[in-house]
Motif scaffolding. Structure first.
Motif, PDB file in Angstrom:
ATOM      1  N   MET A   1      26.776 -27.007  42.170  1.00  0.00           N
ATOM      2  CA  MET A   1      28.154 -26.546  42.138  1.00  0.00           C
ATOM      3  C   MET A   1      29.096 -27.690  41.838  1.00  0.00           C
ATOM      4  SD  MET A   1      30.993 -24.822  43.875  1.00  0.00           S
ATOM      5  CE  MET A   1      30.905 -25.710  45.352  1.00  0.00           C
TER       6      MET A   1
ATOM      7  N   ARG B   1      33.568 -29.497  27.386  1.00  0.00           N
ATOM      8  CA  ARG B   1      34.484 -29.079  28.438  1.00  0.00           C
ATOM      9  C   ARG B   1      34.580 -30.129  29.525  1.00  0.00           C
ATOM     10  NH1 ARG B   1      31.829 -23.749  27.602  1.00  0.00           N
ATOM     11  NH2 ARG B   1      33.372 -22.454  26.565  1.00  0.00           N
ATOM     12  N   TYR B   2      33.689 -31.109  29.517  1.00  0.00           N
ATOM     13  CA  TYR B   2      33.682 -32.120  30.564  1.00  0.00           C
ATOM     14  C   TYR B   2      33.900 -33.480  29.940  1.00  0.00           C
ATOM     15  CZ  TYR B   2      31.497 -28.375  33.166  1.00  0.00           C
ATOM     16  OH  TYR B   2      31.239 -27.182  33.761  1.00  0.00           O
TER      17      TYR B   2
ATOM     18  N   LEU C   1      20.798 -29.916  32.902  1.00  0.00           N
ATOM     19  CA  LEU C   1      22.168 -29.466  33.151  1.00  0.00           C
ATOM     20  C   LEU C   1      23.135 -30.558  32.747  1.00  0.00           C
ATOM     21  CD1 LEU C   1      22.980 -27.544  36.375  1.00  0.00           C
ATOM     22  CD2 LEU C   1      24.706 -28.810  35.232  1.00  0.00           C
TER      23      LEU C   1
ATOM     24  N   LEU D   1      20.933 -31.700  24.151  1.00  0.00           N
ATOM     25  CA  LEU D   1      19.820 -32.635  24.097  1.00  0.00           C
ATOM     26  C   LEU D   1      19.862 -33.512  22.854  1.00  0.00           C
ATOM     27  CD1 LEU D   1      16.888 -30.425  25.313  1.00  0.00           C
ATOM     28  CD2 LEU D   1      18.025 -32.216  26.539  1.00  0.00           C
TER      29      LEU D   1
ATOM     30  N   VAL E   1      29.080 -28.822  38.144  1.00  0.00           N
ATOM     31  CA  VAL E   1      29.802 -28.058  37.137  1.00  0.00           C
ATOM     32  C   VAL E   1      31.290 -28.021  37.420  1.00  0.00           C
ATOM     33  CG1 VAL E   1      27.896 -26.619  36.434  1.00  0.00           C
ATOM     34  CG2 VAL E   1      29.307 -25.897  38.287  1.00  0.00           C
ATOM     35  N   LYS E   2      31.674 -28.338  38.658  1.00  0.00           N
ATOM     36  CA  LYS E   2      33.106 -28.346  38.902  1.00  0.00           C
ATOM     37  C   LYS E   2      33.707 -29.719  38.646  1.00  0.00           C
ATOM     38  CE  LYS E   2      35.324 -25.424  41.371  1.00  0.00           C
ATOM     39  NZ  LYS E   2      36.065 -24.925  42.507  1.00  0.00           N
ATOM     40  N   ASN E   3      33.008 -30.755  39.088  1.00  0.00           N
ATOM     41  CA  ASN E   3      33.585 -32.091  38.996  1.00  0.00           C
ATOM     42  C   ASN E   3      32.492 -33.135  38.878  1.00  0.00           C
ATOM     43  OD1 ASN E   3      35.194 -34.281  39.112  1.00  0.00           O
ATOM     44  ND2 ASN E   3      35.846 -33.994  41.232  1.00  0.00           N
ATOM     45  N   PRO E   4      31.952 -33.340  37.690  1.00  0.00           N
ATOM     46  CA  PRO E   4      30.805 -34.247  37.559  1.00  0.00           C
ATOM     47  C   PRO E   4      31.132 -35.702  37.860  1.00  0.00           C
ATOM     48  CG  PRO E   4      31.461 -33.362  35.422  1.00  0.00           C
ATOM     49  CD  PRO E   4      32.275 -32.665  36.430  1.00  0.00           C
TER      50      PRO E   4
ATOM     51  N   GLY F   1      23.506 -30.819  29.184  1.00  0.00           N
ATOM     52  CA  GLY F   1      24.388 -29.766  28.693  1.00  0.00           C
ATOM     53  C   GLY F   1      25.847 -30.115  28.876  1.00  0.00           C
ATOM     54  N   LEU F   2      26.166 -30.838  29.963  1.00  0.00           N
ATOM     55  CA  LEU F   2      27.557 -31.194  30.210  1.00  0.00           C
ATOM     56  C   LEU F   2      28.114 -32.093  29.124  1.00  0.00           C
ATOM     57  CD1 LEU F   2      27.518 -32.138  33.999  1.00  0.00           C
ATOM     58  CD2 LEU F   2      28.367 -30.056  33.033  1.00  0.00           C
TER      59      LEU F   2
END
Lengths: 370, 367
Positions: A245, A144-145, A270, A278, A248-251, A273-274
């Motif tokens: 925050m 998703r990212y 985290l 792993l 997860v919104k804008n890495p 995960g983005l």
């Protein structure tokens, strides 16, 4: 995608002159012992489960790319070595200390008493104080990212994981979180050095100093001190709530993150995960005296061990970050490009990425792309 | 062609409104005297606080809700909460507040935390859910994070051992762990939730988080119809960003709760839209869900573009807490409609409206 890879290569290339600076010989392993044949000896721990297969894959790719490395393989023993109180033998540790570089596959800590966990042994004996995880979106593997490009640097020795707990009275437990100036300075120094060496322009310190004023306050003070020595690198401080925050919104807002132990653990997972988990994340542990131990952070996956289905990407990318540490930048970039291209093409992908290739097919595809 | 589309848009709007409120709401039978106005303490706070609490006041006024606000001026750099404020909250039992900014490293302990400890508000609740019409990367998110609010890492017990070495104590007690677990399972039972997940790091902090888990397991055995599982906090964050639909109610100690709540709020749309509150045995304080200490940047205050949605939804929670359910429903429906339409959104949701424009839109959408 190609533009992104090219940008990364350009960045790495411009920093070669800097690395020859002798005062920072702490981190670059330029004063190492070279074998008589001119090859760099590197300790290799294949590990358990899928470890041996993916280590084999790494060896094949490195031979095909003609990387001047000689592997010294060490296996985790089956009995406790009294000198180290764990299954890792004294010889293995000495080997890493001598070579200053190592690559470690996944190790499963056997459950039982009377010995320390393997990861803990390595960490304490080799004094590995910083865990570096570069997280970047793999082009071609859609999550998703898509625009993640950050590095998390986590302090690895103290903080909340000191393991100092005790029961005060029945039903009341205290756990100590320790922050020292020395450890914070060490990891901050490495973070800024890394940022400069890899052409990163921002370092963010993650903290919760509004609540834990003295402990995280000390961490921040140390980071600020080091930041003054590197005026060309932008430094900012972010509270961990906002950091989570924003991640997860804008890495894309973050570049290099430096954190104490607990936050580092959570944030680095985290970020893993983005980008896809792993199984794709490289990791490098830095120890005192320029020791670097690259490792694959995923588990040993005993259910697919020996079936030629494992994904060697994590171990390969960790080995690449090890090559960057050794200043073998063109070789590292070549292999990284080959891996990314193979995944981007999508023809050869192992099961966890949604494909059906075997480990050997995937490895061969990477070698073809070199 | 243009005129037919022009005429059909208000018709579509009307139909949309119809379908949303088609089912007749279940009637709630109040006790005689329930309609008399209730007093609620209001703390505007710092930064964007006054803006968003002003928004709530306007909307509740338009609703003619039986709420009277007792306003108190509290700022984050005060040493302690003034005793008159505490007395007021103890009298009214309910409070609505904006954020209080804690100056960094300044030797002043956070007033948010102080308030929670004084009033023993031991459960903090954040409800993170996808709002229809708000595009996010993750779908099907509906997570409630219940976080222990009084002890854990926020005990505030720090000291310098020798210069350069600082210790901070994390305290976990069975008493607090039990009551937060009880609250979590009770919440799940009352709101028809299927799973409760305990978030911990007991592989490293064996005694502390081990005690927390023990308490959770004990309470879980008393609610056999609710599924219970445990997850380590780093794995939890990884799963939250890849597969958030697997989580339902999460119960956590203090620090992990902070991180998990902020992550969950971020994936569901941002901390500007998630409602939440703190509740104890006798009192309740409602505030912006996650990240209550974040009072926004000066730029947002100057341009008046703060997002009032979080506090509006929290005040709907407050109205339900005060037993005014139909006011709460009307407020929520109106806010949801404004978000669905998408015309009036503040900057953090990708729009360009000011707070006042959003408030006006909410008021005009009230039925």
């Amino acid at each position: 995608m190609a533009l992104r890879i090219a940008k990364r290569l350009m960045r790495n290339r411009t920093t070669n002159e800097f690395i020859r600076n002798p005062t920072l010989g702490l981190y670059s392993s330029s004063d190492r012992t070279y074998c008589s044949s001119g090859l760099i000896p590197v300790t290799l721990f294949p590990g358990d489960g899928i470890g041996p297969e993916i280590a084999e894959s790494v060896k094949q790719v490195f031979t095909a790319a003609e990387v001047p490395i000689e592997w010294e393989e060490h296996f985790v023993g089956t009995e406790v070595d009294p000198r180290t109180q764990s299954f890792v033998t004294w010889e293995s540790l000495e080997s890493v200390r001598r070579n200053k570089v190592g690559l470690k596959g996944p190790m499963a800590t056997p459950i039982g008493k009377g010995h320390r966990s393997l990861n803990l042994t390595l960490r304490k004996e080799l004094n590995l104080y910083a865990n570096v995880r570069p997280c970047y979106s793999l082009p071609g593997y859609k999550t998703r990212y898509d625009d993640v490009n950050l590095v998390t640097i986590r302090e690895n020795t103290e903080g909340e994981y000191s393991g100092l707990e005790h029961q005060v009275v029945r039903g009341v437990v205290e756990s100590l979180k320790i922050i020292t100036r020395q450890a914070s300075l060490r990891v901050a120094e490495y973070a800024f050095y890394y940022a400069k060496a890899h052409g990163r322009d921002r370092v963010s310190a993650i903290h919760k100093a509004n609540i834990m004023q003295k402990t995280d306050g000390l961490f921040l003070k140390c980071c600020r001190e080091v930041a003054e020595k590197y005026p060309e690198i932008k430094y900012e401080e972010v509270v961990i709530d906002n950091c989570c925050m924003m991640l997860v919104k804008n890495p894309a807002l973050f570049d290099v993150l430096v954190m104490p132990n607990l936050y580092g653990d959570i944030i680095s997972d985290l970020c893993a995960g983005l980008i896809g988990g792993l199984g794709l994340t490289p990791s490098l542990n830095i120890g005192e005296g320029g020791i670097a131990l690259a490792e694959a952070v995923h588990g040993s996956a005993p259910d697919i061990a020996g079936k030629n289905l494992a994904n060697p990407t994590a171990l390969l990318l960790s080995a690449v970050s090890m090559l960057h540490h050794l200043n073998l930048n063109e070789k590292g970039d070549k292999i990284q490009e080959a891996v990314l291209k193979t995944i981007a093409e999508g023809k050869y992908r192992t099961g966890d990425l949604g494909g059906s290739s075997t480990t050997t097919e995937f490895t061969k595809a990477i070698i073809d792309h070199l | 062609m243009a005129t037919t589309t022009k005429r059909s848009i208000p018709l579509l709007k009307h139909l949309l409104r119809q379908t949303q409120t088609q089912t007749r709401p279940v009637t709630y039978m109040p006790r005689p005297g329930d309609g008399s106005p209730r007093t609620v303490t209001l703390i505007p706070g710092d930064g964007i606080g006054p803006l968003v609490t002003g928004a709530v006041e306007q909307v509740l006024d338009a609703l003619h809700a039986p709420i009277i606000f007792e306003k108190f001026d509290v700022h984050g750099d005060m040493k302690t909460i003034p005793s008159e404020v505490l007395d007021s909250i103890k009298r009214n039992k309910v409070c609505l507040k904006g954020g209080l900014n804690t100056p960094m490293g300044g030797g002043v302990s956070s007033l948010n935390v102080q308030l929670r400890k004084e009033l023993d508000l031991y459960a903090s609740l954040v409800n993170c859910f996808n709002l229809p019409g708000l595009p996010t990367r993750h779908e099907n998110v509906d997570i409630v994070v219940i976080r222990e609010n009084t002890e854990g890492e926020y005990a505030g017990l720090e000291h310098e051992v020798v210069p350069g070495v600082v210790e901070s104590l994390k305290v976990i007690t069975k008493f607090c762990s039990e009551r937060i677990a009880k609250y979590a399972f009770e919440y799940a039972y009352l709101n028809n939730r299927k799973t409760v997940t305990a978030v911990h790091k007991a592989n490293i902090m064996k005694l502390a988080d081990g005690l927390f888990l023990e308490s959770c397991r004990e309470i879980a055995s008393k609610y056999p119809s609710i599924k219970y599982n445990e997850i380590i906090v780093d794995n939890c964050c990884m799963q939250l960003v890849s597969k958030p639909e697997q989580f339902d109610v999460m119960v956590t100690p203090n620090l992990y709760g902070n991180l998990v709540a902020n992550t969950a709020a971020g994936i569901a749309g941002g901390t500007g839209v998630m409602p939440g509150g703190n509740v104890g045995a006798d009192h309740a304080v409602f505030e912006q869900g996650a990240s209550a200490g974040n009072v926004g940047k000066q730029k947002i205050v100057d341009r008046k573009t703060a997002n009032p949605v979080a506090l509006l939804l929290s005040s709907a929670m407050m109205l339900r807490h005060l037993q005014f359910p139909s006011f709460a429903d009307r407020l929520e429906n109106s806010v949801k409609r404004v978000i669905l339409e998408g015309k009036y959104r503040t900057k953090d949701l990708g729009g360009t409206s000011t707070t006042q424009e959003v408030v006006d839109a909410v008021i005009s959408n009230l039925d």
